[in-house]
Design an enzyme around this catalytic site. Structure first.
Site, PDB file in Angstrom:
ATOM      1  N   LYS A  13      52.750  46.117  -7.807  1.00 49.11           N
ATOM      2  CA  LYS A  13      53.150  44.872  -7.150  1.00 49.11           C
ATOM      3  C   LYS A  13      52.257  43.712  -7.557  1.00 49.11           C
ATOM      4  CE  LYS A  13      55.791  46.487  -3.177  1.00 49.11           C
ATOM      5  NZ  LYS A  13      56.113  46.353  -1.756  1.00 49.11           N
TER       6      LYS A  13
ATOM      7  N   LYS B 246      64.302  53.022  -8.984  1.00 52.07           N
ATOM      8  CA  LYS B 246      64.803  53.439  -7.668  1.00 52.07           C
ATOM      9  C   LYS B 246      65.535  52.278  -6.991  1.00 52.07           C
ATOM     10  CE  LYS B 246      61.135  52.512  -4.391  1.00 52.07           C
ATOM     11  NZ  LYS B 246      61.405  52.327  -2.988  1.00 52.07           N
TER      12      LYS B 246
ATOM     13  N   LYS C 142      64.867  47.460  -1.990  1.00 51.31           N
ATOM     14  CA  LYS C 142      65.227  46.251  -1.249  1.00 51.31           C
ATOM     15  C   LYS C 142      64.944  45.014  -2.075  1.00 51.31           C
ATOM     16  CE  LYS C 142      63.612  47.972   3.110  1.00 51.31           C
ATOM     17  NZ  LYS C 142      62.264  47.961   3.636  1.00 51.31           N
TER      18      LYS C 142
HETATM   19  P1  ATP Z   1      60.674  47.549  -1.626  1.00 52.26           P
HETATM   20  O1  ATP Z   1      61.675  47.284  -2.677  1.00 52.26           O
HETATM   21  O2  ATP Z   1      60.257  46.322  -0.874  1.00 52.26           O
HETATM   22  O3  ATP Z   1      59.532  48.434  -2.064  1.00 52.26           O
HETATM   23  P2  ATP Z   1      62.062  49.811  -0.498  1.00 52.26           P
HETATM   24  O4  ATP Z   1      63.504  49.713  -0.718  1.00 52.26           O
HETATM   25  O5  ATP Z   1      61.265  50.754  -1.327  1.00 52.26           O
HETATM   26  O6  ATP Z   1      61.440  48.371  -0.491  1.00 52.26           O
HETATM   27  P3  ATP Z   1      60.606  50.461   1.897  1.00 52.26           P
HETATM   28  O7  ATP Z   1      60.551  49.615   3.113  1.00 52.26           O
HETATM   29  O8  ATP Z   1      59.434  50.459   0.989  1.00 52.26           O
HETATM   30  O9  ATP Z   1      61.898  50.179   1.026  1.00 52.26           O
HETATM   31  O10 ATP Z   1      60.910  51.945   2.343  1.00 52.26           O
HETATM   32  C1  ATP Z   1      61.489  52.375   3.561  1.00 52.26           C
HETATM   33  C2  ATP Z   1      61.709  53.853   3.508  1.00 52.26           C
HETATM   34  O11 ATP Z   1      62.793  54.163   2.624  1.00 52.26           O
HETATM   35  C3  ATP Z   1      60.505  54.629   2.962  1.00 52.26           C
HETATM   36  O12 ATP Z   1      60.379  55.859   3.639  1.00 52.26           O
HETATM   37  C4  ATP Z   1      60.859  54.817   1.515  1.00 52.26           C
HETATM   38  O13 ATP Z   1      60.186  55.878   0.908  1.00 52.26           O
HETATM   39  C5  ATP Z   1      62.353  55.036   1.595  1.00 52.26           C
HETATM   40  N1  ATP Z   1      63.033  54.646   0.365  1.00 52.26           N
HETATM   41  C6  ATP Z   1      62.968  53.431  -0.215  1.00 52.26           C
HETATM   42  N2  ATP Z   1      63.723  53.390  -1.322  1.00 52.26           N
HETATM   43  C7  ATP Z   1      64.271  54.617  -1.456  1.00 52.26           C
HETATM   44  C8  ATP Z   1      65.164  55.209  -2.413  1.00 52.26           C
HETATM   45  N3  ATP Z   1      65.635  54.521  -3.440  1.00 52.26           N
HETATM   46  N4  ATP Z   1      65.529  56.487  -2.237  1.00 52.26           N
HETATM   47  C9  ATP Z   1      65.067  57.187  -1.195  1.00 52.26           C
HETATM   48  N5  ATP Z   1      64.245  56.707  -0.247  1.00 52.26           N
HETATM   49  C10 ATP Z   1      63.825  55.426  -0.375  1.00 52.26           C
END
Ligand code: ATP
Ligand code: LTN
Length: 335
Positions: A113, A195, A198
């Site tokens: 990041k 992956k 968000k």
């Molecule tokens: P960012 O893009 O801001 O990192 P993110 O989509 O990874 O956000 P988080 O708030 O970091 O979301 O994660 C919330 C939960 O969802 C965590 O337990 C994370 O491991 C899970 N998670 C996030 N993305 C995935 C994915 N693509 N597949 C499975 N689990 C996920």
């Protein structure tokens, strides 16, 4: 029988998506009765990158409504907003003062990041210490996370052990990361090498957002990147990562095993049929969640009441823990 305590945190940075649901929220809801659960909307974590205040405020409430709509039950679990419980920020400072800087500089999420930003905030480096406090102040045994957060939970373990050793006490429970097997990692539909995330979900076609309309869901699946072949089977060949991701989504949503999933697409004429099949099961899964979400957002007084109740329960557990830490560390308690 002693129930295990589980702490789950999720950031209100908008665009909550199918990866979050299948990899995290759905598993949290399913295990509520077996455990003592804390579900926390970690708004303080979101401040580690610049935020628009009005948007953060909306997203925080919206995420809480999503969690409730996905089946988190305020009677069975404690659901609350991190900043409503002052022990998190207060206790984070105490943990900062026993955490070596090198431990934080090694975190891969920080390295990724910070490399993508011109100006890196101190909070971004400190993010895993705040997260460690979330977990440790509730004596959590288990922390359900995706693969990407495992390193942070390991850091929480290290911090717990260091505190226990420094103060010669069995004070913090050393938590375990719990990583679900199926759906642990849902990839982007536009690029199955990254992956679903968000932060990329504003790009049309990358993610399925939980609040997307059926048309939008169909659009994203139709455009999902696959390969030039026609074989519909699970595979770890990077070439077939797109098809594998679609099958993984289908499997996570339907709960079928590999053979049953492949059998469902045995008669498919090509990837078009696969995409339609996956889109349909996803749309049907999200329909009732979206209806419950709308009802909660139409009655924010009730939503705020549920969150105030959750914060009160959370405070009753974490504040005494942080007060005890202060005493152990040599701070004078107010008379
Ligand atoms: P960012 O893009 O801001 O990192 P993110 O989509 O990874 O956000 P988080 O708030 O970091 O979301 O994660 C919330 C939960 O969802 C965590 O337990 C994370 O491991 C899970 N998670 C996030 N993305 C995935 C994915 N693509 N597949 C499975 N689990 C996920
Ligand atoms: N860093 C996590 C969110 C998070 C969390 C937590 C998860 C903050 N505090 C405590 C589990 C336990 C993320 O971005 N997924």
């Amino acid at each position: 029988m002693n129930k295990k305590t589980v702490f789950s945190g999720i950031q209100p940075t908008g665009n909550i998506h199918l990866g979050n649901y299948l990899g995290a929220i759905r598993n949290w809801a399913a295990r509520q009765a077996e455990k003592v659960n804390y579900f926390c909307v970690v708004d303080l974590h979101s401040l580690t990158v610049p935020q628009d205040p009005a948007q953060l405020r909306f997203e925080t409430r919206s995420l809480a409504a999503v969690l409730l709509a996905c089946g988190i039950d305020p009677q069975a679990s404690t659901i609350f907003i991190q900043s409503h419980v002052a022990a998190h920020a207060e206790g984070c400072w105490l943990l900062n003062c026993i955490t070596p800087l090198g431990w934080l500089q090694r975190m891969t999420q920080f390295k990724d990041k910070s490399a993508r930003q011109e100006s890196v905030l101190t909070g971004l480096l400190d993010y895993p210490v705040l997260m460690a406090g979330d977990i440790l102040f509730y004596d959590a045994d288990e922390v359900p996370v995706g693969e990407d957060q495992k390193q942070h939970v390991e850091l929480a373990r290290d911090i717990a052990q260091r505190f226990n050793a420094l103060y010669n006490a069995d004070f913090f429970v050393v938590p375990q990361p719990i990583i679900p097997k199926v759906g642990a990692r849902i990839m982007g539909l536009d690029d199955p090498a990254v992956k679903m995330s968000k932060s990329l979900a504003d790009k049309r076609g990358h993610a399925i957002r939980l609040l997307d309309e059926p048309d939008e869901i169909m659009y994203a699946f139709k455009r999902a990147v696959t390969d030039s072949g026609r074989e519909i089977r699970f595979s770890d060949d990077p070439e077939k990562a797109g098809v594998n991701n679609l099958l993984t989504i289908y499997q996570a949503v339907t709960g079928k095993d590999n053979a049953a999933v492949e059998a469902d697409f045995a008669g498919a004429r090509g990837y078009g049929d696969l995409k339609m099949g996956v889109a349909e099961v996803v749309i049907e899964t999200l329909r009732p969640i979206q209806a419950r979400y709308k009802a909660l957002m139409d009655d924010t007084a009730e939503l705020d009441r549920l969150l105030a109740y959750g914060a009160e329960q959370a405070r009753a557990v974490s504040q005494p823990k942080v007060d005890e830490m202060k005493g152990m560390m040599g701070l004078v308690m107010p008379g």
